[in-house]
Design an enzyme around this catalytic site. Structure first.
Site, PDB file in Angstrom:
ATOM      1  N   HIS A 259       5.684  -2.826   1.912  1.00  0.00           N
ATOM      2  CA  HIS A 259       5.422  -1.961   0.759  1.00  0.00           C
ATOM      3  C   HIS A 259       6.732  -1.277   0.389  1.00  0.00           C
ATOM      4  O   HIS A 259       6.961  -0.126   0.713  1.00  0.00           O
ATOM      5  CB  HIS A 259       4.337  -0.923   1.080  1.00  0.00           C
ATOM      6  CG  HIS A 259       2.973  -1.387   0.710  1.00  0.00           C
ATOM      7  ND1 HIS A 259       2.614  -1.692  -0.584  1.00  0.00           N
ATOM      8  CD2 HIS A 259       1.869  -1.611   1.459  1.00  0.00           C
ATOM      9  CE1 HIS A 259       1.352  -2.082  -0.627  1.00  0.00           C
ATOM     10  NE2 HIS A 259       0.877  -2.055   0.592  1.00  0.00           N
TER      11      HIS A 259
ATOM     12  N   GLU B  11       6.697  12.166   2.675  1.00  0.00           N
ATOM     13  CA  GLU B  11       5.233  12.106   2.504  1.00  0.00           C
ATOM     14  C   GLU B  11       4.620  13.372   1.907  1.00  0.00           C
ATOM     15  O   GLU B  11       3.453  13.383   1.523  1.00  0.00           O
ATOM     16  CB  GLU B  11       4.570  11.763   3.841  1.00  0.00           C
ATOM     17  CG  GLU B  11       4.847  10.310   4.249  1.00  0.00           C
ATOM     18  CD  GLU B  11       4.325   9.985   5.634  1.00  0.00           C
ATOM     19  OE1 GLU B  11       4.444  10.855   6.530  1.00  0.00           O
ATOM     20  OE2 GLU B  11       3.822   8.873   5.832  1.00  0.00           O
TER      21      GLU B  11
ATOM     22  N   TYR C 131       6.420  -9.452 -18.591  1.00  0.00           N
ATOM     23  CA  TYR C 131       5.673  -8.267 -19.024  1.00  0.00           C
ATOM     24  C   TYR C 131       6.209  -7.739 -20.349  1.00  0.00           C
ATOM     25  O   TYR C 131       7.394  -7.840 -20.622  1.00  0.00           O
ATOM     26  CB  TYR C 131       5.767  -7.172 -17.948  1.00  0.00           C
ATOM     27  CG  TYR C 131       5.236  -7.600 -16.595  1.00  0.00           C
ATOM     28  CD1 TYR C 131       4.340  -8.662 -16.482  1.00  0.00           C
ATOM     29  CD2 TYR C 131       5.624  -6.939 -15.438  1.00  0.00           C
ATOM     30  CE1 TYR C 131       3.856  -9.054 -15.258  1.00  0.00           C
ATOM     31  CE2 TYR C 131       5.137  -7.330 -14.195  1.00  0.00           C
ATOM     32  CZ  TYR C 131       4.259  -8.397 -14.110  1.00  0.00           C
ATOM     33  OH  TYR C 131       3.783  -8.777 -12.889  1.00  0.00           O
TER      34      TYR C 131
ATOM     35  N   ASP D   8       1.750   1.460  -1.769  1.00  0.00           N
ATOM     36  CA  ASP D   8       0.930   2.154  -0.756  1.00  0.00           C
ATOM     37  C   ASP D   8       0.730   3.611  -1.153  1.00  0.00           C
ATOM     38  O   ASP D   8      -0.344   4.183  -0.989  1.00  0.00           O
ATOM     39  CB  ASP D   8       1.582   2.032   0.638  1.00  0.00           C
ATOM     40  CG  ASP D   8       3.044   2.456   0.659  1.00  0.00           C
ATOM     41  OD1 ASP D   8       3.680   2.533  -0.418  1.00  0.00           O
ATOM     42  OD2 ASP D   8       3.575   2.720   1.759  1.00  0.00           O
TER      43      ASP D   8
END
Ligand code: ZN
Ligand code: ZN
Length: 396
Positions: A105, A373, A304, A110
């Protein structure tokens, strides 16, 4: 000040340890685009625990559902997170390091899934504080063409009923935790792959007059492309045409090869310019080859589209972001020439894609990428506050 802000922030910090645990679990078990089976089961388990109903099987492993607030509103806001990881061998030595060899990831998906789950925990806990519905979309395969977003749209994710708007977030290395970044209008580029084969006539390098030398023609083509970009591209637009490979099937110094292959990427922030440029790239390649008696095969693989942030909705999110995160915590960002399949949603309904500060960490798509985090509770809380506020009737 909106009294819901304190309530959301408190709850976001209460669930922070749960979010860290979830993110580490996703991080340790990354899955490649279109193969997000175990990731999907994990998300489904959390949703079941929360008593939130959903449907599965979207683009194989995608999950879509709705939750309803208790206040009166007929609004429907969609929230999207992507699910897939990249084919990179993780170099970090953390306890939650990837356990899947060669998969990581490394683009923060994530984090996006965890933040969306966190937002749903908040919205679910405080249904009495908001109205209307929130549609959540866990989308597979952002990293691989044709892009999970385009498949989900074909499968009807924006139908029955069509959401009023959609928002998505992406980690932003280098941006302070507790900040988001956003900008109106063109925000990310279209991305198309160009493949050109110049077919000449090979032979002895000392007898070039008996050959049609595709290397010399390729050299002219490279420079012609740069002249084209420099002179024909509208001056007020960012766009780039970069060639990444030039190859021949010859390894000798004294052979003129039969063919040269070139490949590259073309990026634009405007759909009109994008399609005009494709036409010109083909014309230039064909005519330069013709001028020197060669032929050419050209293939443009469509990637895209441009990601356009709805201007008024962007202004609303800047204001709401400052309310929730504080003054000076929303950075106004310009466009960049990377691409995202979230762009497909922006072609159908008002959409905004914003960036979430994850601290001074290595960039995405790197083997040492990681995040601070602490960003998780901000990502979850901000998105929940956006959804609650945008679900009030009359707000764009
Ligand atoms: Zn990526
Ligand atoms: Zn990404």
């Amino acid at each position: 000040m909106d009294s819901r802000i304190g309530i959301i922030k408190n709850y976001a910090s209460t669930i922070q340890s749960q979010l860290i645990e979830l993110r580490r679990d996703f991080h340790a078990h990354p899955e490649l685009s279109f193969h997000e089976a175990a990731t999907s089961l994990k998300i489904q388990a959390v949703l079941r625990q929360l008593g939130i109903s959903f449907t599965t099987g979207w683009c194989k492993h995608g999950i879509v559902g709705e939750i309803q607030g208790e206040l009166s509103s007929n609004r429907l806001v969609a929230l999207r997170a992507d699910m897939d990881a990249l084919p990179i061998h993780e170099k970090n030595e953390c306890s939650y390091k990837s356990t899947h060899e060669g998969v990581m990831h490394a683009c923060g998906h994530d984090v996006h899934m965890t933040c969306l789950l966190g937002s749903l925990m908040i919205l679910n806990q405080f249904k009495s504080l908001w109205g209307g519905k929130v549609k959540f979309i866990f989308q597979p395969a952002e990293e691989k063409l044709p892009g999970g977003a385009s498949i989900l749209i074909e499968e009807g994710v924006l139908n029955q009923p069509m959401p009023d708007l959609i928002i998505g977030q992406h980690v932003q290395p280098g941006m302070e935790v507790g900040k988001i970044g956003i900008g109106p209008g063109a925000f990310m580029a279209s991305c198309d792959e160009i493949y050109i084969k110049i077919i000449g006539k090979g032979g002895h390098a000392a007898q070039a007059h008996l050959c049609i030398d595709p290397i010399v023609i390729a050299a002219q083509l490279v420079l012609a492309f740069q002249s084209f970009m420099n002179r024909e591209k509208p001056a007020n637009q960012a766009s780039v045409l970069s060639l990444g490979t030039i190859e021949t099937n010859s390894e000798a110094t004294n052979i003129i090869p039969d063919e040269v292959k070139l490949s590259g990427t073309f990026r634009a922030l405007d759909e009109n310019w994008r399609w005009l440029a494709h036409k010109r790239i083909k014309e230039i390649a064909v005519s330069i080859c013709k001028a020197f008696n060669a032929t050419c095969e050209i293939d443009i693989q469509i990637g895209y589209p441009c990601l356009i942030n709805h201007p008024d909705l962007t202004e609303s999110l800047i204001q709401l972001g400052e309310e929730y995160l504080g003054d000076m915590k929303v950075e106004r960002l310009g466009a960049r020439l990377t691409s995202e399949d979230f762009a497909y949603y922006s072609q159908v309904i008002p959409a905004v894609f914003y960036r979430l500060g994850v601290g001074q960490v290595p960039g995405v798509h790197r083997a040492d990428f990681d995040i601070d985090e602490k960003a998780l509770e901000h990502g979850a809380g901000t998105m929940a506050y956006f959804a609650m506020s945008l679900n009030t009737n009359g707000v764009l």
